[in-house]
Design a protein around this motif. Structure first.
Motif, PDB file in Angstrom:
ATOM      1  N   PHE A   1      -9.246 -11.963 -18.453  1.00  0.00           N
ATOM      2  CA  PHE A   1      -8.670 -12.324 -17.159  1.00  0.00           C
ATOM      3  C   PHE A   1      -8.297 -11.047 -16.415  1.00  0.00           C
ATOM      4  CE2 PHE A   1      -5.603 -13.588 -14.055  1.00  0.00           C
ATOM      5  CZ  PHE A   1      -5.859 -14.916 -13.731  1.00  0.00           C
ATOM      6  N   VAL A   2      -8.967 -10.800 -15.297  1.00  0.00           N
ATOM      7  CA  VAL A   2      -8.711  -9.599 -14.515  1.00  0.00           C
ATOM      8  C   VAL A   2      -7.792  -9.940 -13.340  1.00  0.00           C
ATOM      9  CG1 VAL A   2      -9.695  -7.767 -13.100  1.00  0.00           C
ATOM     10  CG2 VAL A   2     -10.909  -8.557 -15.148  1.00  0.00           C
ATOM     11  N   ASN A   3      -6.620  -9.357 -13.357  1.00  0.00           N
ATOM     12  CA  ASN A   3      -5.672  -9.506 -12.260  1.00  0.00           C
ATOM     13  C   ASN A   3      -5.795  -8.252 -11.392  1.00  0.00           C
ATOM     14  OD1 ASN A   3      -3.566 -11.147 -11.090  1.00  0.00           O
ATOM     15  ND2 ASN A   3      -2.089  -9.596 -11.726  1.00  0.00           N
ATOM     16  N   ALA A   4      -6.361  -8.411 -10.203  1.00  0.00           N
ATOM     17  CA  ALA A   4      -6.659  -7.266  -9.343  1.00  0.00           C
ATOM     18  C   ALA A   4      -5.514  -7.030  -8.370  1.00  0.00           C
ATOM     19  CB  ALA A   4      -7.958  -7.509  -8.583  1.00  0.00           C
ATOM     20  N   ARG A   5      -4.920  -5.882  -8.480  1.00  0.00           N
ATOM     21  CA  ARG A   5      -3.759  -5.544  -7.655  1.00  0.00           C
ATOM     22  C   ARG A   5      -4.148  -4.624  -6.499  1.00  0.00           C
ATOM     23  NH1 ARG A   5       1.525  -2.125  -9.912  1.00  0.00           N
ATOM     24  NH2 ARG A   5       1.552  -0.635  -8.178  1.00  0.00           N
ATOM     25  N   THR A   6      -3.631  -4.961  -5.328  1.00  0.00           N
ATOM     26  CA  THR A   6      -3.748  -4.052  -4.209  1.00  0.00           C
ATOM     27  C   THR A   6      -2.362  -3.549  -3.830  1.00  0.00           C
ATOM     28  OG1 THR A   6      -4.551  -3.702  -1.960  1.00  0.00           O
ATOM     29  CG2 THR A   6      -3.598  -5.868  -2.433  1.00  0.00           C
ATOM     30  N   ASP A   7      -2.292  -2.287  -3.466  1.00  0.00           N
ATOM     31  CA  ASP A   7      -1.006  -1.655  -3.174  1.00  0.00           C
ATOM     32  C   ASP A   7      -0.754  -1.497  -1.677  1.00  0.00           C
ATOM     33  OD1 ASP A   7      -0.008  -1.268  -5.812  1.00  0.00           O
ATOM     34  OD2 ASP A   7      -1.505   0.281  -6.102  1.00  0.00           O
ATOM     35  N   THR A   8      -1.311  -2.405  -0.884  1.00  0.00           N
ATOM     36  CA  THR A   8      -1.131  -2.316   0.566  1.00  0.00           C
ATOM     37  C   THR A   8       0.325  -2.476   0.974  1.00  0.00           C
ATOM     38  OG1 THR A   8      -1.754  -4.659   0.677  1.00  0.00           O
ATOM     39  CG2 THR A   8      -3.461  -3.038   1.204  1.00  0.00           C
ATOM     40  N   TYR A   9       1.087  -3.241   0.201  1.00  0.00           N
ATOM     41  CA  TYR A   9       2.520  -3.388   0.481  1.00  0.00           C
ATOM     42  C   TYR A   9       3.340  -2.411  -0.341  1.00  0.00           C
ATOM     43  CZ  TYR A   9       2.033  -7.634   3.300  1.00  0.00           C
ATOM     44  OH  TYR A   9       1.719  -8.530   4.300  1.00  0.00           O
ATOM     45  N   TRP A  10       2.883  -2.117  -1.539  1.00  0.00           N
ATOM     46  CA  TRP A  10       3.650  -1.274  -2.464  1.00  0.00           C
ATOM     47  C   TRP A  10       3.643   0.184  -2.029  1.00  0.00           C
ATOM     48  CZ3 TRP A  10       7.069  -2.975  -5.655  1.00  0.00           C
ATOM     49  CH2 TRP A  10       7.521  -2.209  -6.737  1.00  0.00           C
ATOM     50  N   LEU A  11       2.480   0.668  -1.623  1.00  0.00           N
ATOM     51  CA  LEU A  11       2.339   2.064  -1.225  1.00  0.00           C
ATOM     52  C   LEU A  11       1.973   2.228   0.247  1.00  0.00           C
ATOM     53  CD1 LEU A  11       0.268   3.392  -4.287  1.00  0.00           C
ATOM     54  CD2 LEU A  11       2.737   3.543  -3.943  1.00  0.00           C
ATOM     55  N   GLY A  12       1.418   1.178   0.839  1.00  0.00           N
ATOM     56  CA  GLY A  12       0.982   1.238   2.226  1.00  0.00           C
ATOM     57  C   GLY A  12       1.971   0.603   3.179  1.00  0.00           C
ATOM     58  N   ASP A  13       1.465   0.237   4.369  1.00  0.00           N
ATOM     59  CA  ASP A  13       2.346  -0.310   5.408  1.00  0.00           C
ATOM     60  C   ASP A  13       2.288  -1.829   5.507  1.00  0.00           C
ATOM     61  OD1 ASP A  13      -0.161  -0.668   6.446  1.00  0.00           O
ATOM     62  OD2 ASP A  13       0.108   0.670   8.171  1.00  0.00           O
ATOM     63  N   GLY A  14       1.640  -2.479   4.538  1.00  0.00           N
ATOM     64  CA  GLY A  14       1.594  -3.931   4.524  1.00  0.00           C
ATOM     65  C   GLY A  14       0.678  -4.534   5.573  1.00  0.00           C
ATOM     66  N   ASP A  15      -0.361  -3.806   5.932  1.00  0.00           N
ATOM     67  CA  ASP A  15      -1.299  -4.316   6.928  1.00  0.00           C
ATOM     68  C   ASP A  15      -2.021  -5.553   6.382  1.00  0.00           C
ATOM     69  OD1 ASP A  15      -2.914  -3.618   9.547  1.00  0.00           O
ATOM     70  OD2 ASP A  15      -4.396  -4.109   8.006  1.00  0.00           O
ATOM     71  N   GLU A  16      -1.913  -6.667   7.107  1.00  0.00           N
ATOM     72  CA  GLU A  16      -2.475  -7.927   6.612  1.00  0.00           C
ATOM     73  C   GLU A  16      -3.995  -7.905   6.594  1.00  0.00           C
ATOM     74  OE1 GLU A  16      -0.641 -11.564   8.085  1.00  0.00           O
ATOM     75  OE2 GLU A  16       1.036 -10.377   8.831  1.00  0.00           O
ATOM     76  N   THR A  17      -4.590  -7.302   7.606  1.00  0.00           N
ATOM     77  CA  THR A  17      -6.053  -7.241   7.654  1.00  0.00           C
ATOM     78  C   THR A  17      -6.605  -6.434   6.486  1.00  0.00           C
ATOM     79  OG1 THR A  17      -6.047  -7.427  10.067  1.00  0.00           O
ATOM     80  CG2 THR A  17      -8.036  -6.536   9.036  1.00  0.00           C
ATOM     81  N   GLU A  18      -5.983  -5.307   6.190  1.00  0.00           N
ATOM     82  CA  GLU A  18      -6.421  -4.481   5.072  1.00  0.00           C
ATOM     83  C   GLU A  18      -6.195  -5.191   3.742  1.00  0.00           C
ATOM     84  OE1 GLU A  18      -7.969  -1.149   2.991  1.00  0.00           O
ATOM     85  OE2 GLU A  18      -8.175  -1.902   5.041  1.00  0.00           O
ATOM     86  N   THR A  19      -5.078  -5.890   3.629  1.00  0.00           N
ATOM     87  CA  THR A  19      -4.790  -6.640   2.404  1.00  0.00           C
ATOM     88  C   THR A  19      -5.883  -7.673   2.147  1.00  0.00           C
ATOM     89  OG1 THR A  19      -2.397  -6.356   2.676  1.00  0.00           O
ATOM     90  CG2 THR A  19      -3.135  -8.149   1.251  1.00  0.00           C
ATOM     91  N   LEU A  20      -6.233  -8.445   3.169  1.00  0.00           N
ATOM     92  CA  LEU A  20      -7.267  -9.474   3.023  1.00  0.00           C
ATOM     93  C   LEU A  20      -8.632  -8.849   2.725  1.00  0.00           C
ATOM     94  CD1 LEU A  20      -6.250 -11.946   5.859  1.00  0.00           C
ATOM     95  CD2 LEU A  20      -6.239 -12.398   3.396  1.00  0.00           C
ATOM     96  N   HIS A  21      -8.923  -7.743   3.374  1.00  0.00           N
ATOM     97  CA  HIS A  21     -10.195  -7.052   3.120  1.00  0.00           C
ATOM     98  C   HIS A  21     -10.313  -6.667   1.651  1.00  0.00           C
ATOM     99  CE1 HIS A  21     -13.390  -4.071   3.200  1.00  0.00           C
ATOM    100  NE2 HIS A  21     -12.539  -3.144   2.793  1.00  0.00           N
ATOM    101  N   ARG A  22      -9.250  -6.092   1.115  1.00  0.00           N
ATOM    102  CA  ARG A  22      -9.278  -5.654  -0.279  1.00  0.00           C
ATOM    103  C   ARG A  22      -9.331  -6.846  -1.234  1.00  0.00           C
ATOM    104  NH1 ARG A  22      -7.754  -0.297  -1.569  1.00  0.00           N
ATOM    105  NH2 ARG A  22      -7.685   1.012   0.295  1.00  0.00           N
ATOM    106  N   LEU A  23      -8.527  -7.856  -0.991  1.00  0.00           N
ATOM    107  CA  LEU A  23      -8.524  -9.004  -1.889  1.00  0.00           C
ATOM    108  C   LEU A  23      -9.859  -9.741  -1.865  1.00  0.00           C
ATOM    109  CD1 LEU A  23      -4.930 -10.475  -1.441  1.00  0.00           C
ATOM    110  CD2 LEU A  23      -5.770  -8.779  -3.082  1.00  0.00           C
TER     111      LEU A  23
END
Length: 275
Positions: A138-160
């Motif tokens: 089971f691969v849980n893929a983490r993006t750090d757009t909120y953790w390290l970035g500015d929480g950009d929603e478009t970038e978050t969705l792109h990565r996910l």
């Protein structure tokens, strides 16, 4: 617990409407078995604790061997084990896939891989390589757009989206705590959404109502344990009786009684790393 039933049950725990998987994160054998004894069917590890225990930095790729050692220590226990593997301890997808294979062989049924805001395509390649090497992991893929970035929603969705297309079984957005944004993301992604619990954020019941599939505690328990130890010695020094729960010596020793006396670092595949 054999590997395949453990995998099936672990994946299933992410797909229970209104009942997200609450995943406590352990840092050694004692903490893991104590949490499992409280009824938690799955236990995660926390990279901060693994690094701090070894006097190494977290999130810098310095604890590959320590992470494997902990997985080998916990992998035979009767709970589903998910391992926090930072970014996979390497940039080469094949190297990350090799690590995943070793974790699977140790008994882990899940892996958490973070992008650290590196290129999304590179992280997606790592996920795809892991799924090719160990399809059942089971691969849980983490993006750090909120953790390290500015929480950009478009970038978050792109990565996910990229990580799901690569085969991720779950997606993780630590630092995301706004209920409206969490609910919107749950509706947008296909895979179960994992959020990091925060004492200042939504409660478990609120997150369940939003449709979250998994709630991780990250390093919270480890940091609380350190704080409790410091508070206890301060109370003792001041002539006060320390508060909180103190397991007895026998209770802490009990889970280790079945381990052969001959067990050693060599037999578990763990060794001291020179520093």
């Amino acid at each position: 617990m054999t590997a395949e039933p453990a995998v099936t049950s672990f994946a299933g725990l992410h797909h229970q409407p209104g009942e997200p998987l609450l995943l406590p994160n352990a840092w050694d054998h004692a903490s893991a078995v104590a949490l499992a004894a409280r009824g938690f069917p799955a236990i995660g590890t926390t990279s901060l604790a693994v690094a701090a225990a070894a006097g190494l930095p977290d999130g810098r790729g310095a604890t590959r061997e320590q992470t494997l050692c902990l997985a080998r220590t916990l992998g035979a226990e009767p709970f589903a084990l998910s391992v926090d593997a930072e970014d996979g301890f390497g940039e080469d997808p094949d190297d990350v896939a090799e690590l995943a294979s070793e974790l699977w062989a140790a008994g882990a049924v899940g892996i958490n891989l973070e992008d650290g805001l590196g290129p999304a395509a590179r992280h997606a390649a790592k996920i795809a390589a892991v799924k090719r090497a160990v399809p059942a992991l089971f691969v849980n893929a983490r993006t750090d757009t909120y953790w390290l970035g500015d929480g950009d929603e478009t970038e978050t969705l792109h990565r996910l989206d990229a990580y799901q297309q690569a085969g991720a079984d779950g997606v993780f957005v630590p630092g995301l705590s706004d209920p409206d944004r969490i609910g919107a993301l749950v509706r947008r992604v296909r895979a179960p959404l994992n959020v990091l619990y925060s004492p200042a954020g939504p409660t478990v019941s609120r997150l369940a109502g939003l449709g979250v599939g998994r709630i991780s505690l990250g390093s919270l328990l480890y940091r609380r344990a350190l704080g409790a130890a410091v508070d206890a010695v301060a109370d003792i020094a001041a002539g006060r009786v320390p508060g909180g729960t103190t397991p007895s010596y026998a209770e802490v020793c009990a889970p280790s009684r079945s381990v052969p006396a001959s067990r050693s670092a060599k037999s578990t595949g763990c060794s001291r790393v020179p520093r």
